[in-house]
Design an enzyme around this catalytic site. Structure first.
Site, PDB file in Angstrom:
ATOM      1  N   ASP A  38      44.273  11.753  43.630  1.00 52.46           N
ATOM      2  CA  ASP A  38      44.319  10.298  43.911  1.00 52.46           C
ATOM      3  C   ASP A  38      44.653   9.394  42.863  1.00 52.46           C
ATOM      4  O   ASP A  38      45.916   9.075  43.007  1.00 52.46           O
ATOM      5  CB  ASP A  38      42.897  10.413  44.225  1.00 52.46           C
ATOM      6  N   LYS A  52      48.189  12.117  47.139  1.00 53.80           N
ATOM      7  CA  LYS A  52      47.867  11.080  47.480  1.00 53.80           C
ATOM      8  C   LYS A  52      49.282   9.676  46.462  1.00 53.80           C
ATOM      9  O   LYS A  52      48.472   9.265  45.965  1.00 53.80           O
ATOM     10  CB  LYS A  52      46.023  10.441  47.614  1.00 53.80           C
ATOM     11  N   GLU A  89      42.954  21.798  41.126  1.00 57.03           N
ATOM     12  CA  GLU A  89      42.707  21.018  41.685  1.00 57.03           C
ATOM     13  C   GLU A  89      42.909  20.300  42.962  1.00 57.03           C
ATOM     14  O   GLU A  89      43.998  20.779  43.606  1.00 57.03           O
ATOM     15  CB  GLU A  89      42.557  19.439  41.087  1.00 57.03           C
ATOM     16  N   ASP A  90      42.041  19.696  44.305  1.00 56.65           N
ATOM     17  CA  ASP A  90      42.453  20.036  45.815  1.00 56.65           C
ATOM     18  C   ASP A  90      42.748  18.601  46.256  1.00 56.65           C
ATOM     19  O   ASP A  90      43.806  18.747  46.884  1.00 56.65           O
ATOM     20  CB  ASP A  90      40.991  19.586  45.923  1.00 56.65           C
ATOM     21  N   PHE A 133      41.091   9.434  55.218  1.00 57.37           N
ATOM     22  CA  PHE A 133      40.377  10.194  54.549  1.00 57.37           C
ATOM     23  C   PHE A 133      40.774  11.832  54.983  1.00 57.37           C
ATOM     24  O   PHE A 133      40.699  12.396  55.995  1.00 57.37           O
ATOM     25  CB  PHE A 133      39.249   9.588  54.984  1.00 57.37           C
ATOM     26  N   VAL A 134      40.706  13.051  54.205  1.00 56.82           N
ATOM     27  CA  VAL A 134      41.325  13.939  54.466  1.00 56.82           C
ATOM     28  C   VAL A 134      39.815  14.833  54.149  1.00 56.82           C
ATOM     29  O   VAL A 134      39.271  15.134  53.345  1.00 56.82           O
ATOM     30  CB  VAL A 134      42.587  14.627  53.875  1.00 56.82           C
TER      31      VAL A 134
HETATM   32  C1  PRP Z   1      37.309  14.053  44.241  1.00 54.50           C
HETATM   33  C2  PRP Z   1      39.018  15.141  43.541  1.00 54.50           C
HETATM   34  C3  PRP Z   1      39.051  15.186  41.864  1.00 54.50           C
HETATM   35  C4  PRP Z   1      38.999  13.851  42.336  1.00 54.50           C
HETATM   36  C5  PRP Z   1      41.092  13.066  42.418  1.00 54.50           C
HETATM   37  O1  PRP Z   1      36.693  14.326  43.898  1.00 54.50           O
HETATM   38  O2  PRP Z   1      38.492  16.876  43.627  1.00 54.50           O
HETATM   39  O3  PRP Z   1      38.229  15.433  41.341  1.00 54.50           O
HETATM   40  O4  PRP Z   1      38.147  12.758  43.269  1.00 54.50           O
HETATM   41  O5  PRP Z   1      40.390  11.702  42.437  1.00 54.50           O
HETATM   42  P1  PRP Z   1      40.967  10.893  40.980  1.00 54.50           P
HETATM   43  O6  PRP Z   1      42.214  11.205  40.745  1.00 54.50           O
HETATM   44  O7  PRP Z   1      41.723   9.147  41.787  1.00 54.50           O
HETATM   45  O8  PRP Z   1      40.287  10.814  39.516  1.00 54.50           O
HETATM   46  P2  PRP Z   1      35.532  14.633  44.453  1.00 54.50           P
HETATM   47  O9  PRP Z   1      34.606  12.850  43.214  1.00 54.50           O
HETATM   48  O10 PRP Z   1      35.250  13.746  45.579  1.00 54.50           O
HETATM   49  O11 PRP Z   1      34.601  15.773  44.291  1.00 54.50           O
HETATM   50  P3  PRP Z   1      34.594  16.920  44.962  1.00 54.50           P
HETATM   51  O12 PRP Z   1      35.429  17.816  44.589  1.00 54.50           O
HETATM   52  O13 PRP Z   1      33.228  17.719  44.491  1.00 54.50           O
HETATM   53  O14 PRP Z   1      34.446  16.461  46.571  1.00 54.50           O
END
Ligand code: PRP
Length: 179
Positions: free
Chosen positions: A102, A130, A98-99, A151-152
């Site tokens: 949060d 985070k 995962e990137d 906001f990263v």
């Molecule tokens: C981001 C990230 C995780 C999630 C983390 O995805 O890649 O999947 O949010 O948040 P959480 O811990 O509160 O669940 P995003 O919805 O931004 O989609 P993307 O990866 O396509 O940009």
């Protein structure tokens, strides 16, 4: 630096050094095994591509796309799968890539789901943590960098689908996302 960024948090060299360190930790843990690396679209793609190329044990690659709106204060309690894995995870050692973690909603649910599908093990690797925003009890098994509540963007992370291809990780100017 892109004009919409307030500052660079981690530059290209720093990212590559740290990704290598984390890949080495993962290599040590998976020596002699094989694993299925699951990239969560889209934010993880750049990190995923760099990370998997540093693994020294045999891996297969698969991808999932999920909606993370359940991570908000209220809203849905269930993770919505937009694109599922192509393959079966039964008996597999799975590494979710995962990137960012949060609230933890996405990773906690994904991990649970893959265990319920019969994976032999599920570990999580994140580029960014985070920590202070966590609401669900999950800590990534491997993480590259901790970030504060800013906001990263860059290195795969977006704001409204922009900035994913920046080679560094930056903090977006408040004026950009509060427009
Ligand atoms: C981001 C990230 C995780 C999630 C983390 O995805 O890649 O999947 O949010 O948040 P959480 O811990 O509160 O669940 P995003 O919805 O931004 O989609 P993307 O990866 O396509 O940009």
């Amino acid at each position: 630096m892109h004009g919409d960024c307030e500052k660079i948090l981690f530059d290209e060299d720093e990212i590559h050094r740290r990704v290598r360190e984390v890949a080495d930790e993962v290599n040590a843990e998976y020596a002699g095994k094989r694993a299925l690396c699951v990239g969560i679209l889209k934010g993880s793609i750049i990190f995923f591509a760099d990370f998997v190329r540093l693994l020294s044990f045999p891996v297969e690659l698969d991808f999932m796309s999920v909606s993370s709106y359940g991570g908000g204060a209220v809203s849905s309690e269930k993770l919505k799968i937009k694109k599922d894995l192509d393959g079966d995870v039964t008996g597999r050692d799975v590494i979710i890539v995962e990137d960012i973690i949060d609230s933890g909603f996405t990773l906690a649910n994904l991990k649970q789901m893959l265990i319920e599908r019969g994976a032999a093990s599920v570990k999580t690797v994140t580029l960014l943590d985070k920590k202070e925003r966590r609401k669900y009890g999950i800590t990534p098994d491997f993480n590259c960098f901790e970030v504060g509540d800013e906001f990263v963007v860059g290195y795969g992370l977006d704001f409204n689908e922009r900035y994913r291809t920046l080679p560094y990780i930056g903090a977006l100017k408040r004026s950009v996302y509060e427009k």
